[in-house]
Write an enzyme that holds these catalytic residues in place. Structure first.
Site, PDB file in Angstrom:
ATOM      1  N   SER A 229       5.214   2.494   6.204  1.00  0.00           N
ATOM      2  CA  SER A 229       5.960   1.284   7.195  1.00  0.00           C
ATOM      3  C   SER A 229       6.016   1.793   8.595  1.00  0.00           C
ATOM      4  CB  SER A 229       7.426   1.153   6.765  1.00  0.00           C
ATOM      5  OG  SER A 229       8.037   0.317   7.498  1.00  0.00           O
ATOM      6  N   GLY A 231       7.365   0.151  10.980  1.00  0.00           N
ATOM      7  CA  GLY A 231       8.588  -0.576  11.618  1.00  0.00           C
ATOM      8  C   GLY A 231       8.254  -2.171  12.039  1.00  0.00           C
ATOM      9  N   GLY A 234       4.487  -3.372  11.325  1.00  0.00           N
ATOM     10  CA  GLY A 234       3.807  -3.698   9.958  1.00  0.00           C
ATOM     11  C   GLY A 234       3.660  -2.500   9.183  1.00  0.00           C
ATOM     12  N   GLY A 260      12.510  -2.312   4.475  1.00  0.00           N
ATOM     13  CA  GLY A 260      11.645  -1.544   3.657  1.00  0.00           C
ATOM     14  C   GLY A 260      11.762  -1.922   2.158  1.00  0.00           C
ATOM     15  N   ASP A 261      13.156  -1.921   1.781  1.00  0.00           N
ATOM     16  CA  ASP A 261      13.232  -2.202   0.547  1.00  0.00           C
ATOM     17  C   ASP A 261      12.589  -3.573  -0.025  1.00  0.00           C
ATOM     18  OD1 ASP A 261      14.942  -0.025   0.229  1.00  0.00           O
ATOM     19  OD2 ASP A 261      16.724  -0.932   0.996  1.00  0.00           O
TER      20      ASP A 261
END
Length: 318
Positions: A229, A231, A234, A260-261
């Site tokens: 990730s 942020g 992408g 992120g989840d």
């Protein structure tokens, strides 16, 4: 059914203030409290997407009971193993003026060896019914560094792919067990491989070759695929089918907690459905952005998700 594991579950408390000023008293405009932890957030998103999911992990004390009660109210099935220690709380303070969020994370209760063995027994029962297992978040005190490695091996022994979203020693210890996918952020990727530190929470300015090399290093250590990730920039993916960069068409302001989840939920959905990697990544980026547009972790804005899903730029990397 996708089983999620949250070994360090929490009761997430969110305070909203007009403007957050250090060393000042604040009048809270709104308060929210609900079950949290990374795996719980993944299950919330999967449930909202209409996919069957089961929350597992550890919970204890009055706070643990509050977590169970809120999951029932949210109609999220759970099989949380009881422990004696008090489940932790997290406190997020949202500055309504800037949209920024400040989060305080408690460490979690100490888990005894017998409680860990009880969870392993429960996990064995649950994984038999799973199409995939998502292992998310930090380890509470008392658990061994190879706790996730043990769970990855247990899932693989039953032919169930394991998706791992953790960091530090727990991530490094689990790689040799062969998770189907690991999802570090750029900072966690650098920490796991010893690469130079990238800028906080983003891969921007971090040499792309260094990111690719770090992801390949995690694959060489045992992970089948690595999705990093970046942020708001992408995702970067290195998989058996190739490497890709997936970038959102626009940036959204909001609460990044849980983004992120949401990406992990999309990746789990894509894995179980057998869709191509570019489609998985496009969905993960769009759903992650839609989570930023939602007020609480574990939620997403369906309108934003639909609007962005076909506009994500996914291109191969050599």
């Amino acid at each position: 059914m996708i089983v999620t594991v949250t070994l360090n579950a929490a009761l997430d408390i969110t305070h909203r203030v007009d403007r957050l000023r250090p060393h000042s008293a604040h009048r809270v405009r709104a308060v929210g409290a609900r079950a949290g932890g990374k795996g719980v957030n993944v299950s919330r998103v999967l449930h909202a997407l209409g996919l069957p999911t089961l929350v597992t992990g550890l919970a204890g004390g009055p706070t643990g009971e509050a977590v169970r009660r809120e999951l029932r109210e949210a109609e999220l099935p759970e099989r949380l193993t009881r422990i004696d220690g008090e489940t932790r709380r997290t406190v997020a303070v949202v500055d309504e003026h800037t949209g920024d969020t400040t989060t305080l994370l408690e460490p979690g209760p100490v888990v005894r060896p017998d409680e860990w063995r009880s969870f392993l027994t429960d996990f064995d029962t649950c994984v038999d019914r799973a199409s995939a297992v998502v292992l998310s978040g930090s380890l509470p005190p008392g658990l061994p560094e190879d706790a996730y490695a043990t769970l990855v091996r247990a899932a693989r022994a039953r032919g169930v792919p394991a998706i791992l979203d953790t960091s530090g020693p727990a991530l490094r210890a689990a790689l040799a067990a062969g998770p189907a996918l690991v999802k570090p952020n750029a900072d966690e990727l650098a920490e796991a491989t010893g690469e130079p530190d990238p800028p906080p929470a983003s891969g921007r300015g971090y040499p792309r070759l260094a990111l690719l090399g770090a992801a390949e290093a995690l694959r060489a250590a045992g992970a089948e695929a690595v999705v990093a990730s970046l942020g708001p920039d992408g995702l970067l993916a290195v998989t058996p089918s190739g490497a890709w960069r997936a970038a959102p068409p626009e940036r959204l302001r909001g609460n990044p907690t849980g983004a992120g989840d949401a990406a992990v939920a999309a990746l789990a959905r894509g894995l179980t459905a057998g869709v191509s990697w570019p489609r998985r990544l496009a969905d993960a980026v769009a759903l992650s952005a839609a989570a930023v547009a939602a007020p609480l972790a574990g939620s997403y804005d369906p309108t934003v998700h639909r609007r962005l899903r076909g506009a994500v730029d996914v291109h191969p990397l050599s």
